[in-house]
Structures are given as C-alpha cells and as structure tokens.
Design a protein around this motif. Structure first.
Motif, mmCIF file in Angstrom:
data_model
loop_
_atom_site.group_PDB
_atom_site.id
_atom_site.type_symbol
_atom_site.label_atom_id
_atom_site.label_comp_id
_atom_site.label_asym_id
_atom_site.label_seq_id
_atom_site.Cartn_x
_atom_site.Cartn_y
_atom_site.Cartn_z
ATOM 1 N N TYR A 79 0.829 -1.204 0.000
ATOM 2 C CA TYR A 79 0.000 0.000 0.000
ATOM 3 C C TYR A 79 0.866 1.258 0.000
ATOM 4 O O TYR A 79 0.569 2.234 -0.705
ATOM 5 N N VAL A 80 1.935 1.249 0.801
ATOM 6 C CA VAL A 80 2.834 2.407 0.852
ATOM 7 C C VAL A 80 3.429 2.661 -0.523
ATOM 8 O O VAL A 80 3.497 3.807 -0.992
ATOM 9 N N GLU A 81 3.850 1.586 -1.199
ATOM 10 C CA GLU A 81 4.431 1.730 -2.529
ATOM 11 C C GLU A 81 3.425 2.360 -3.499
ATOM 12 O O GLU A 81 3.762 3.297 -4.242
ATOM 13 N N LYS A 82 2.197 1.878 -3.493
ATOM 14 C CA LYS A 82 1.192 2.399 -4.425
ATOM 15 C C LYS A 82 0.864 3.860 -4.146
ATOM 16 O O LYS A 82 0.706 4.665 -5.078
ATOM 17 N N LEU A 83 0.766 4.211 -2.864
ATOM 18 C CA LEU A 83 0.442 5.591 -2.508
ATOM 19 C C LEU A 83 1.596 6.539 -2.814
ATOM 20 O O LEU A 83 1.395 7.696 -3.196
ATOM 21 N N ALA A 84 2.819 6.062 -2.657
ATOM 22 C CA ALA A 84 3.988 6.919 -2.849
ATOM 23 C C ALA A 84 4.386 7.045 -4.316
ATOM 24 O O ALA A 84 4.996 8.045 -4.713
ATOM 25 N N MET A 85 4.048 6.070 -5.145
ATOM 26 C CA MET A 85 4.531 6.032 -6.516
ATOM 27 C C MET A 85 4.195 7.288 -7.331
ATOM 28 O O MET A 85 5.064 7.821 -8.035
ATOM 29 N N PRO A 86 2.947 7.813 -7.286
ATOM 30 C CA PRO A 86 2.663 9.037 -8.073
ATOM 31 C C PRO A 86 3.562 10.208 -7.679
ATOM 32 O O PRO A 86 3.980 10.994 -8.535
ATOM 33 N N HIS A 87 3.872 10.328 -6.389
ATOM 34 C CA HIS A 87 4.711 11.432 -5.921
ATOM 35 C C HIS A 87 6.153 11.232 -6.361
ATOM 36 O O HIS A 87 6.834 12.187 -6.741
ATOM 37 N N LEU A 88 6.627 9.987 -6.335
ATOM 38 C CA LEU A 88 7.989 9.706 -6.780
ATOM 39 C C LEU A 88 8.133 9.962 -8.273
ATOM 40 O O LEU A 88 9.149 10.493 -8.733
ATOM 41 N N ARG A 89 7.092 9.598 -9.032
ATOM 42 C CA ARG A 89 7.128 9.841 -10.468
ATOM 43 C C ARG A 89 7.112 11.343 -10.767
ATOM 44 O O ARG A 89 7.788 11.827 -11.680
ATOM 45 N N ALA A 90 6.314 12.076 -9.999
ATOM 46 C CA ALA A 90 6.244 13.520 -10.200
ATOM 47 C C ALA A 90 7.591 14.172 -9.930
ATOM 48 O O ALA A 90 8.023 15.071 -10.656
ATOM 49 N N GLN A 91 8.283 13.700 -8.905
ATOM 50 C CA GLN A 91 9.611 14.227 -8.599
ATOM 51 C C GLN A 91 10.584 13.936 -9.723
ATOM 52 O O GLN A 91 11.419 14.764 -10.088
ATOM 53 N N GLY A 92 10.462 12.730 -10.292
ATOM 54 C CA GLY A 92 11.334 12.347 -11.397
ATOM 55 C C GLY A 92 11.089 13.194 -12.623
ATOM 56 O O GLY A 92 12.015 13.577 -13.330
ATOM 57 N N ASP A 93 9.822 13.550 -12.869
ATOM 58 C CA ASP A 93 9.469 14.343 -14.040
ATOM 59 C C ASP A 93 10.008 15.764 -13.969
ATOM 60 O O ASP A 93 10.304 16.398 -14.990
ATOM 61 N N ASN A 94 10.160 16.322 -12.746
ATOM 62 C CA ASN A 94 10.673 17.707 -12.648
ATOM 63 C C ASN A 94 12.105 17.750 -12.127
ATOM 64 O O ASN A 94 12.523 18.717 -11.519
ATOM 65 N N GLY A 95 12.821 16.621 -12.386
ATOM 66 C CA GLY A 95 14.235 16.614 -12.057
ATOM 67 C C GLY A 95 14.527 16.483 -10.580
ATOM 68 O O GLY A 95 15.613 16.807 -10.113
ATOM 69 N N GLY A 96 13.545 16.007 -9.831
ATOM 70 C CA GLY A 96 13.775 15.780 -8.416
ATOM 71 C C GLY A 96 13.509 16.998 -7.561
ATOM 72 O O GLY A 96 13.754 17.009 -6.371
ATOM 73 N N THR A 97 12.998 18.080 -8.164
ATOM 74 C CA THR A 97 12.688 19.284 -7.394
ATOM 75 C C THR A 97 11.199 19.563 -7.504
ATOM 76 O O THR A 97 10.545 19.208 -8.471
ATOM 77 N N GLU A 98 10.677 20.220 -6.516
ATOM 78 C CA GLU A 98 9.270 20.590 -6.523
ATOM 79 C C GLU A 98 9.148 22.099 -6.390
ATOM 80 O O GLU A 98 9.927 22.747 -5.666
ATOM 81 N N GLU A 99 8.183 22.661 -7.089
ATOM 82 C CA GLU A 99 7.924 24.087 -6.984
ATOM 83 C C GLU A 99 7.273 24.373 -5.648
ATOM 84 O O GLU A 99 6.352 23.684 -5.235
ATOM 85 N N ARG A 100 7.786 25.317 -4.956
ATOM 86 C CA ARG A 100 7.212 25.661 -3.661
ATOM 87 C C ARG A 100 6.695 27.104 -3.701
ATOM 88 O O ARG A 100 7.330 27.986 -4.269
ATOM 89 N N ALA A 101 5.544 27.329 -3.097
ATOM 90 C CA ALA A 101 4.963 28.683 -3.068
ATOM 91 C C ALA A 101 5.738 29.562 -2.119
ATOM 92 O O ALA A 101 6.289 29.092 -1.143
#
Length: 207
Positions: free
Chosen positions: A185-207
């Motif tokens: 369950y942890v893997e499935k829940l975390a996977m979209p966030h890990l993929r999103a990090q990979g798509d933006n080079g490991g960084t996230e936009e912060r407000a």
C-alpha cells in the motif's frame, strides 16, 4: 485476517477437479470444532472459504487464480498442511497482519544446524522484503534475518519446526509467500509522488 500462528497440522484427504477449480477436503479436528459454511481457514497460508464441514474435516474450493499463484496446485492426498482459523475481533495479534492472499511461491533451499533457513525469493517480491521485517511462509509468520534480491533467510525455533510443515521441507519444495501488505500500500500511494519528482528533475515548486 490471520496472524500466522499455525493452530494445527492438517492432512489432505481428498482432491477433486471441478470446473475452473480444485475441491480439497482436509482433516483438521481443531479448526473444524467451531467452523461452519462460509468461514475462512488458511491452508498453508491460503485463505479459503469452507463449503462443507463433517466429521472433523472441511471442504474448500480453490479457484484457478489461487492455483496459479500458490503451491496448492500440486497438493495430493496425504499431504500435510498448516491450518489457521481467521482471527476474531479482539483476538491476539500473535504474528503479523496477514490476509491469506498469496503473492507467489518461493523454493526451500537449505537449513543449517542452528535452524537458519533459506528460501529462493521471486525478484518481483524482493522489494517488499526487508531485514527484521515480517513475511509469511506457508502461512507461518516469520521475521526476516537476511535478504538479497534472490533469496531470504529466517531463523526457525524448534517449536516452529515441530508444529508446522516448515520442519518437513526438503530442498526444492515450493512454499507460499505473502509479503507485508502495508509495504504494498505504501508503494502504491507513494509512486505518483515519486514519479512527479522524477518528471521535474527531483525538485518541486514551492509557493
């Protein structure tokens, strides 16, 4: 739900092929003492639904999906199996949370004089197995002593060897494996966030 504390060793007394399933009859005086139609009993780690009870024996149907994923496809009359009734609400969690939904099969490789027992591990399951974590082998809740991508070892005490089928294994025997459901369950829940990090080079936009 089950906890991986085997209640008794049962014996397969009949195997019948039915459409898209196998019908097994198992002798188990303890687990049938309060069992009825529709109850769940884990047979070597596989959660099965009781369809009949009589004379200290119970009958279950094993569907094609379960036969494909577990060792029950190779079960024969006279084979010994681990039995556990479903855990009642408020009951003791003696092992770890188990569903009786087998993830795949492993192979018994060896056991040393101290009881350290090694099994081959399917690569697709290795990411869910961690040192000192829990794994179910033929319905027995065990603590992982060591693990690689291809095998894992557990330390079996004399009581476990005596009271479960694990003490009867010989090299090459298939065993049913169920990994920790929480890890999946942890893997499935975390996977979209890990993929999103990979798509933006490991960084996230912060407000």
């Amino acid at each position: 739900m089950f906890t991986g504390i085997v209640e008794e060793l049962g014996e397969v007394t009949a195997v019948e092929q039915v459409p898209n399933a196998a019908r097994l009859t198992v002798r188990g005086p303890l687990v049938t003492s309060d069992a009825g139609h529709g109850d769940s009993i884990a047979v070597s780690g596989v959660c099965l639904t009781v369809v009949a009870v009589a004379g200290g024996e119970f009958t279950v149907d094993v569907v094609h999906e379960t036969l494909q994923r577990s060792s029950l496809a190779k079960v024969h009359v006279g084979d010994v199996v681990n039995l556990e009734r479903a855990t009642p609400a408020g009951g003791r969690l003696g092992g770890h949370i188990m569903q009786g939904h087998v993830d795949g099969t492993g192979v018994f490789l060896k056991r040393d004089e101290q009881g350290l027992t090694t099994f081959a591990l399917p690569k697709k399951l290795s990411r869910y197995v961690v040192e000192k974590g829990s794994i179910a082998v033929d319905g027995v809740s065990l603590t992982v002593a060591s693990v690689t991508d291809e095998e894992f070892s557990v330390a079996l005490i004399p009581t476990t060897l005596e009271l479960t089928t694990l003490g009867r294994n010989t090299p090459g025997d298939l065993v049913n494996l169920e990994v920790d459901v929480v890890a999946k369950y942890v893997e499935k829940l975390a996977m979209p966030h890990l993929r999103a990090q990979g798509d933006n080079g490991g960084t996230e936009e912060r407000a």
